[in-house]
Design a protein around this motif. Structure first.
Motif, mmCIF file in Angstrom:
data_model
loop_
_atom_site.group_PDB
_atom_site.id
_atom_site.type_symbol
_atom_site.label_atom_id
_atom_site.label_comp_id
_atom_site.label_asym_id
_atom_site.label_seq_id
_atom_site.Cartn_x
_atom_site.Cartn_y
_atom_site.Cartn_z
ATOM 1 N N UNK B 11 -10.862 41.011 32.373
ATOM 2 C CA UNK B 11 -10.091 41.616 33.458
ATOM 3 C C UNK B 11 -9.816 43.096 33.266
ATOM 4 N N UNK B 77 -12.943 37.803 36.050
ATOM 5 C CA UNK B 77 -13.977 37.886 35.011
ATOM 6 C C UNK B 77 -15.305 38.212 35.678
ATOM 7 N N UNK B 106 -13.145 28.143 27.536
ATOM 8 C CA UNK B 106 -11.762 27.929 27.935
ATOM 9 C C UNK B 106 -11.180 26.647 27.371
ATOM 10 N N UNK B 107 -12.008 25.644 27.161
ATOM 11 C CA UNK B 107 -11.463 24.392 26.653
ATOM 12 C C UNK B 107 -11.360 24.394 25.137
ATOM 13 N N UNK B 108 -11.795 25.475 24.515
ATOM 14 C CA UNK B 108 -11.654 25.589 23.072
ATOM 15 C C UNK B 108 -10.244 26.109 22.794
ATOM 16 N N UNK B 109 -9.385 25.315 22.172
ATOM 17 C CA UNK B 109 -7.993 25.744 21.975
ATOM 18 C C UNK B 109 -7.876 26.939 21.032
ATOM 19 N N UNK B 111 -9.778 29.531 21.117
ATOM 20 C CA UNK B 111 -10.217 30.757 21.770
ATOM 21 C C UNK B 111 -9.023 31.385 22.485
ATOM 22 N N UNK B 112 -8.752 32.671 22.208
ATOM 23 C CA UNK B 112 -7.668 33.376 22.895
ATOM 24 C C UNK B 112 -8.203 34.027 24.152
ATOM 25 N N UNK B 113 -7.438 33.929 25.219
ATOM 26 C CA UNK B 113 -7.882 34.453 26.517
ATOM 27 C C UNK B 113 -8.208 35.941 26.452
#
Lengths: 188, 138
Positions: B11, B77, B106-109, B111-113
């Motif tokens: 973003x 994105x 995104x479903x990987x906990x 991974x930070x946004x």
């Protein structure tokens, strides 16, 4: 898009999603709520924690919804509400919600859920009657809508577990977030 | 002609992911990847402002040697792919990458946004999407 096409889009999206066992889902959620009640001394803290967890889910879930529903952008907040109720809820929870109770400005609405898969086997004991058991849903909505520039507040105003006849989530639009240049880039 | 490069831009214009999509793709230095992503993000934003009609930004850039295709999600994105001139089906390709992103990133906990993507499962799924991409001219 018409109401019928939203419903159809919801069914198609639901059909495409990999399914998980409903009981496992409900039991896992219940175990988590129970654990939170043990960890916190105040029920309000549990409600807040559930909402925060929901927020973290929502910010990630929205992209999956957008990618897999294949729907075009909504024309505004009103259509967004319909899509959330008919397509998103159907896609992720298998149930549809009804959108009602719009205020005249079109910034506040209610989602009515007849069935709540999270609470299928649950009875709330008296000492937990202020618990918003499914508060995670409020967070999910808040997180998901924030990623598409709608800052909202969501509250469970009626809950079947607390004796009401229907589950009602009240969604209030606080702000439409527009990208602003930060101060350092603005010319004087 | 085939796919050359994939960019995923967050973003704020930062580069989250980049990949050469085939061995013969032109080599880009690490610094240039970041520069290209940031520049494209800026151009994309400016384009929405200067467009004569309401616009959602740059979708394709075509030249005699290259075509650049961009897909911006409603969440901000950008998925950008470059390919040889005349390559078709890029929009579909980007949509598939978007789906892989929602599943494996995104479903990987852990991974930070909005951070750079270092998910093995995602990289593998991108490779599978490339392999399945029809390499015929438009």
């Amino acid at each position: 898009m018409s109401a019928r096409s939203h419903a159809r889009a919801g069914d198609v999206a639901w059909g495409r999603m990999t399914k998980v066992n409903g009981e496992l889902f409900a039991l896992t959620y219940g175990a988590m709520v129970k654990r939170l009640l043990e960890d916190h001394s105040e029920i309000d803290e549990v409600n807040e924690h559930l909402e925060k967890m929901g927020y973290n889910i929502g910010i990630r879930l929205v992209d999956e919804f957008l990618a897999k529903s294949g729907l075009p952008p909504c024309s505004g907040f009103v259509e967004t509400a319909e899509v959330v109720a008919k397509v998103a809820f159907r896609m992720f929870l298998g149930v549809t919600a009804d959108v009602t109770g719009w205020n005249p400005e079109g910034t506040v609405f209610s989602l009515l859920l007849a069935d709540n898969p999270l609470a299928e086997f649950v009875e709330l004991p008296r000492q937990y009657r202020t618990l918003s058991y499914s508060n995670i849903l409020c967070g999910v909505l808040r997180g998901a809508l924030e990623m598409i520039q709608y800052r909202v507040e969501v509250q469970f105003v009626r809950d079947v577990l607390r004796g009401d006849d229907v589950n009602e989530l009240r969604v209030e639009l606080k702000e439409i977030m527009n990208e602003e240049m930060s101060e350092e880039y603005k010319e004087d | 002609m085939a796919l050359q490069h994939l960019f995923i831009i967050n973003r704020s214009g930062g580069l989250m992911y980049h990949q050469d999509l085939q061995d013969e793709a032109p080599r880009i230095s690490e610094n240039d990847w970041l520069l290209l992503a940031g520049t494209f993000h800026g151009l994309h934003t400016i384009a929405t402002q200067v467009a004569p009609l309401a616009s959602s930004g740059i979708q394709t850039v075509e030249s005699s040697s290259i075509v650049v295709c961009c897909f911006q999600t409603l969440t901000g994105i950008k998925f950008v792919v470059t390919a040889g001139a005349g390559t078709g089906g890029l929009d579909g390709f980007l949509h598939q990458i978007y789906q892989k992103y929602t599943d494996y990133v995104l479903k990987n906990p852990f991974y930070d946004m909005d951070q750079p993507i270092h998910c093995e499962l995602f990289t593998r799924s991108v490779v599978n999407t490339i392999v399945a991409f029809p390499s015929s001219k438009r």
